[in-house]
Each structure stands twice: as structure tokens, then as C-alpha cells.
Design a protein around this motif. Structure first.
Motif, short mmCIF file in Angstrom:
data_model
loop_
_atom_site.label_atom_id
_atom_site.label_comp_id
_atom_site.label_asym_id
_atom_site.label_seq_id
_atom_site.Cartn_x
_atom_site.Cartn_y
_atom_site.Cartn_z
N VAL A 1 34.66 5.19 14.96
CA VAL A 1 35.60 4.74 15.88
C VAL A 1 34.66 4.23 16.99
O VAL A 1 34.07 5.02 17.71
CB VAL A 1 36.58 5.56 16.29
N PRO A 2 34.78 2.87 17.36
CA PRO A 2 33.96 2.52 18.57
C PRO A 2 34.28 3.16 20.05
O PRO A 2 35.55 3.41 20.14
CB PRO A 2 34.04 1.00 18.46
N GLN A 3 33.40 3.46 20.56
CA GLN A 3 33.62 4.01 22.22
C GLN A 3 34.05 2.57 22.98
O GLN A 3 34.59 2.92 24.06
CB GLN A 3 32.51 4.39 22.71
N ASP A 4 33.75 1.52 22.63
CA ASP A 4 33.88 0.20 23.46
C ASP A 4 34.22 -0.87 22.55
O ASP A 4 33.81 -0.66 21.16
CB ASP A 4 32.74 -0.13 24.27
N LEU A 5 34.73 -2.12 22.91
CA LEU A 5 34.96 -3.00 21.85
C LEU A 5 33.88 -3.57 21.02
O LEU A 5 32.87 -3.74 21.70
CB LEU A 5 35.52 -4.25 22.81
N THR A 6 34.23 -3.77 19.69
CA THR A 6 33.32 -4.49 18.88
C THR A 6 33.83 -5.79 18.72
O THR A 6 34.67 -6.09 18.11
CB THR A 6 33.21 -3.65 17.59
N VAL A 7 32.89 -6.87 19.39
CA VAL A 7 33.22 -8.15 19.56
C VAL A 7 32.74 -9.09 18.75
O VAL A 7 31.17 -8.98 18.71
CB VAL A 7 33.35 -8.49 21.03
N PHE A 8 33.16 -10.03 17.97
CA PHE A 8 32.27 -11.18 17.16
C PHE A 8 33.16 -12.52 17.32
O PHE A 8 34.43 -12.36 18.22
CB PHE A 8 31.94 -10.85 16.04
N THR A 9 32.94 -13.51 16.83
CA THR A 9 33.62 -14.61 17.04
C THR A 9 33.98 -15.10 15.56
O THR A 9 33.31 -14.91 14.59
CB THR A 9 33.14 -15.84 17.80
N LYS A 10 35.18 -15.87 15.36
CA LYS A 10 35.28 -16.75 14.17
C LYS A 10 35.35 -18.19 14.74
O LYS A 10 35.90 -18.50 15.56
CB LYS A 10 36.64 -16.50 13.55
N PHE A 11 34.23 -19.00 14.28
CA PHE A 11 34.07 -20.22 14.71
C PHE A 11 35.04 -21.11 14.27
O PHE A 11 36.06 -21.12 13.47
CB PHE A 11 32.79 -20.89 13.97
N VAL A 12 35.49 -22.21 15.42
CA VAL A 12 36.62 -22.78 15.35
C VAL A 12 37.12 -23.70 14.08
O VAL A 12 38.19 -23.63 13.78
CB VAL A 12 36.92 -23.64 16.68
N PRO B 1 19.66 -6.67 8.50
CA PRO B 1 19.51 -5.46 8.96
C PRO B 1 20.72 -5.07 10.28
O PRO B 1 21.01 -4.07 10.39
CB PRO B 1 18.28 -5.69 9.91
N ALA B 2 21.20 -6.10 10.53
CA ALA B 2 22.51 -6.23 11.23
C ALA B 2 23.87 -6.93 10.86
O ALA B 2 23.49 -7.79 10.18
CB ALA B 2 22.15 -6.61 12.86
N PRO B 3 24.89 -6.33 11.28
CA PRO B 3 26.15 -7.20 10.48
C PRO B 3 26.34 -8.67 10.85
O PRO B 3 26.03 -9.15 11.98
CB PRO B 3 27.29 -6.33 10.98
N GLN B 4 26.58 -9.36 9.96
CA GLN B 4 26.74 -10.76 10.06
C GLN B 4 28.30 -10.90 10.15
O GLN B 4 28.80 -11.84 9.25
CB GLN B 4 26.36 -11.83 9.15
N TYR B 5 29.00 -10.22 10.96
CA TYR B 5 30.67 -10.67 11.42
C TYR B 5 30.97 -12.09 11.19
O TYR B 5 31.73 -12.65 10.70
CB TYR B 5 30.98 -9.83 12.35
N SER B 6 30.38 -12.67 12.70
CA SER B 6 30.89 -14.18 12.73
C SER B 6 30.85 -15.12 11.85
O SER B 6 31.76 -15.68 11.32
CB SER B 6 30.01 -14.58 14.03
N LEU B 7 29.53 -15.30 11.11
CA LEU B 7 29.32 -16.19 10.13
C LEU B 7 29.92 -15.85 8.79
O LEU B 7 30.58 -16.87 8.19
CB LEU B 7 27.82 -16.28 9.60
N ALA B 8 30.02 -14.69 8.36
CA ALA B 8 30.49 -14.33 7.18
C ALA B 8 32.28 -14.42 7.14
O ALA B 8 32.75 -14.30 6.21
CB ALA B 8 30.52 -13.04 6.67
#
Ligand code: ZN
Length: 284
Positions: free
Chosen positions: A95-106, A168-175
């Protein structure tokens, strides 16, 4: 107040669930383009109060294909990851201690009904409460955060898990940004319409079977906290969209795992707003 984007026009829904064309009824004071109303949110609220007595076509007669995305041109789209503890657990993440933020491209945003093309890989569902900003601002205090919200809507944060987890790092925004991966709608409902805007039921149903059901009261960072923390870093602008995170029940967390397949029907709802309905189809 309830709003919709019907036949590409800013539409108010009155107390009798009839639709009112805001541009026509105000003699062109407001543009028919719904994205422009968020910039003039306070003015719209005043004008809407004077339109309540007008009658129109019943909302129930509107065909699904007439509904568009009610927040179609945000300048910023924020999405919050791991915002329900039980979802973090099913994803085997802390559970994150601060916001985990990404974008969804428009270009991933879409309307509340229709088909969604599945790219190769493993596409998963995520029901989310979507927040649309009315009054912008920076350093917005928690206590005043709901006052900056135009309304809430139903959202899906569709996610291609194979790409998301590669590297090596999550690809939230693109995926999470293939075309159609960010449907929103059918209505925008102002926070005052809810008994408690911090405790709203949401869920989704796959081929008639409930797969997710939660309450926003279980968020790690409730909506006012999200707005406060985001606006410490970046100004929020009228019409901005925030996907606020998903409760448990996604496909990747199931045993066995289950992902969307061509022909699947996904119904996504937020109690007090309505439901979206999408059919999956294969990429050809
Ligand atoms: Zn999500």
C-alpha cells in the motif's frame, strides 16, 4: 445537477430525467461543446438553476450511441494507482505511502458505450470513479477540495498487463493508453447529489457476472486528499480528469487469471451516476 454529452452537445438533465440543450435554451450563451463548460463552471451552475422548469425529451429515449465522453478534451489526465488496499494486495504490491500517479494519454479516452479493440497481450478491467475538475487551482486544501470538482463520472482504466509489467520500471501510462482504454460517462453528477461523496459504490460486471464491487470509502487516499496532493505539485485546470483508482477484483489478481477476450461484454457502474457498456473485439 447532472450533465451529459449527447449528440456532441452540452446537455442538462432535469429533475424529471428529461434532457435540456443548454446552448439552445440560453440563446447561445454557452457553446454546445461540453468541454468548454468546465472553464465557466460557476456561471453554468447559476444558469442551470434557471433552466430547471424547462421540459424536454426523456433521457431514457436516448440511444447509447448518442452519448459521448462528457470530459472529452482535458488538458491533464491523472490516474492513481494502488488506491485501495485490497487491490494492492491482489497485485502483490505494498500500500503506497504517497500517491502513485500516472497518466492516460488523451487519445485513450472514449465514450460510455460501444466496442473496444483489444491489442495483443493481456487486457484487464479496472472500474474507477472519475473526477472532473471545475474550478482549477494550486495548493488546494483538503477541506475545500470537493468545491473544485465539477462532478464525478464512471470510468474504466483498461490496462494491458504484459506491457505494463515489462522492463525494469512499470509502464503504466503507455500500457493503459491504447485507443478506447479510457471510457468515461454516461453522465457527470455534481458532488451535492450524493448523500456522502466520499462513500460511493462502484463495480463492474463481465458477461453478466460481477467481478468488482467496492466503495470509495475504502480508498487509501480519498478524493480530497488526491486533489490536495496533486495540486501541491501541479496546478489543476478546469476540465482535467482524475481516474481515482480501482477496488479489488481485477483479472490479473484472479486464480486462474482472466483477461478480456473478443466478444466479452463489460458493464461498468458507479451508483448514482449510471453504467457504461462495452463489447470487446479483436484487433484485425
Ligand atoms: Zn487504475
Amino acid at each position: 445537477m447532472r450533465l451529459a454529452n449527447i449528440s456532441n452537445r452540452l446537455t442538462l438533465i432535469n429533475r424529471n430525467s428529461e434532457i435540456i440543450d443548454v446552448s439552445e435554451e440560453t440563446g447561445g450563451l454557452f457553446s454546445p461543446r461540453i468541454e468548454e463548460c468546465y472553464e465557466r463552471w460557476d456561471e453554468l451552475l447559476e444558469v442551470a438553476a434557471t433552466l430547471g422548469g424547462i421540459t424536454g425529451r426523456p433521457l431514457a429515449e436516448i440511444m447509447p450511441e448518442e452519448f459521448g465522453n462528457p470530459a472529452p478534451q482535458p488538458r491533464q489526465v491523472f490516474a492513481i494507482g494502488l488506491n485501495y488496499a485490497a487491490h494492492a494486495a491482489e497485485a502483490s504490491l505494498a500500500v503506497p505511502q504517497d500517491l502513485t500517479v500516472f497518466t492516460k494519454f488523451v487519445t485513450s479516452l472514449a465514450g460510455p458505450y460501444g466496442t473496444i479493440t483489444l491489442p495483443p497481450g493481456t487486457v484487464d478491467w479496472e472500474v474507477e470513479l472519475v473526477v472532473i475538475i471545475g474550478r482549477g487551482g494550486r495548493h488546494i486544501p483538503r477541506e475545500r477540495a470537493w468545491g473544485h470538482v465539477a462532478g464525478v463520472s464512471v470510468g474504466q482504466d483498461l490496462s494491458e498487463r504484459t506491457m505494463q509489467a515489462a522492463g525494469p520500471a512499470p509502464q503504466y501510462s503507455l500500457a493503459k493508453s491504447f485507443p478506447g482504454f479510457g471510457p468515461i460517462g454516461p453522465l457527470v453528477v455534481t458532488p451535492d447529489e450524493f448523500d456522502d461523496p466520499d462513500n460511493i459504490e462502484l463495480g463492474c460486471v463481465l458477461n453478466g457476472k460481477e467481478v468488482q464491487k467496492g466503495r470509495t470509502a475504502d480508498m487509501v487516499f480519498p478524493v480530497p486528499e488526491i486533489i490536495s496532493r496533486l495540486s501541491r505539485v501541479t496546478p489543476l485546470l478546469p476540465g482535467d480528469v482524475i481516474f481515482t483508482g480501482t477496488p479489488p477484483g481485477v483479472g490479473v489478481g484472479r486464480t486462474p487469471q482472466r483477461f478480456l477476450a473478443p466478444g466479452d461484454e463489460l458493464v461498468t457502474y458507479v451508483r448514482g451516476v449510471g453504467e457504461m457498456r462495452h463489447r470487446m473485439k479483436a484487433q484485425r
